[in-house]
Scaffold this motif. Sequence first.
Motif, mmCIF file in Angstrom:
data_model
loop_
_atom_site.group_PDB
_atom_site.id
_atom_site.type_symbol
_atom_site.label_atom_id
_atom_site.label_comp_id
_atom_site.label_asym_id
_atom_site.label_seq_id
_atom_site.Cartn_x
_atom_site.Cartn_y
_atom_site.Cartn_z
ATOM 1 N N HIS A 71 -5.166 -2.457 -3.785
ATOM 2 C CA HIS A 71 -4.237 -1.459 -4.324
ATOM 3 C C HIS A 71 -3.995 -1.575 -5.829
ATOM 4 C CE1 HIS A 71 -3.412 -0.657 -0.124
ATOM 5 N NE2 HIS A 71 -2.975 -1.881 0.063
ATOM 6 N N ALA A 104 -2.330 -3.893 -7.346
ATOM 7 C CA ALA A 104 -0.867 -4.005 -7.320
ATOM 8 C C ALA A 104 -0.343 -5.396 -7.622
ATOM 9 C CB ALA A 104 -0.367 -3.564 -5.946
ATOM 10 N N GLY A 149 0.810 -1.218 0.000
ATOM 11 C CA GLY A 149 0.000 0.000 0.000
ATOM 12 C C GLY A 149 0.838 1.261 0.000
#
Length: 258
Positions: free
Chosen positions: A56, A58, A30
């Motif tokens: 996120h 990600a 994060g």
Amino acid sequence: MDVQASTKKVAVITGAGSGVGKAVALALIGDGYHAVLAGRRAGMLDEVRAQAQALHGAADRVLCVPTDVGDAAAVEALFTQAVSQFGRVDVLFNNAGRGNPPGEFTDWTAEQWREVVDVNLNGMFFCMQQAFRVMRSQTPQGGRIINNGSISAHAPRPNSIAYTATKHAVMGLTKTGALDGRKYNIAVGQIDIGNALTDLASRMGKGVPQANGEIAVEPLIDVAIVGESVRYMASLPLEANVLFHTVMATKMPFVGRG
């Protein structure tokens, strides 16, 4: 190993599939880190990567590497993959560990003792050794290693001799690593956690033996608080180091005589 400069922030997290490791992984991801998640169970690592994607976006910044940290060759392969994928290692959260065997230590087998030492001490050493090798060779040189100690690095619980002995040893790794890391711009610190709510510590909320022989329920803190603590330690410039950081439930029976 000649590692070239990179603008990425890269963290290797061991024991990343659950508990403290998972909380730290999500906190660092994060915060923009590329993360290398290590743990014994591939499925659990994949679940953390999926959660990082949901929170996120990600997933492309996460590499999952199933690893037994007690195997020196496996740890070397972990760091080789980390560098191959992301170019460098800025942070190692040296976290993988296991609890005490059941019962009194007088009844344990030699193998039960060695299993704890292999993960909690040998695994910590192998990971720190490989992190040093990468961090001293990369450009810019250096990095940060955060060892997961424990309240047990300072004071034992009843019937905890293997866990407590290894966590005391981790303190020695931290202090010596902090000293030996100076010439390579490597900062080594330790987080000592008291009663974070994980599967390993959930029994604290049901009642655990105290030093006076009583059984008592102990307060717990959200494991996300630990993730934020490690994120803070990792955020410092390398000229500053948190050598020891204790985060615990405020009313945990640790200090004093209770």
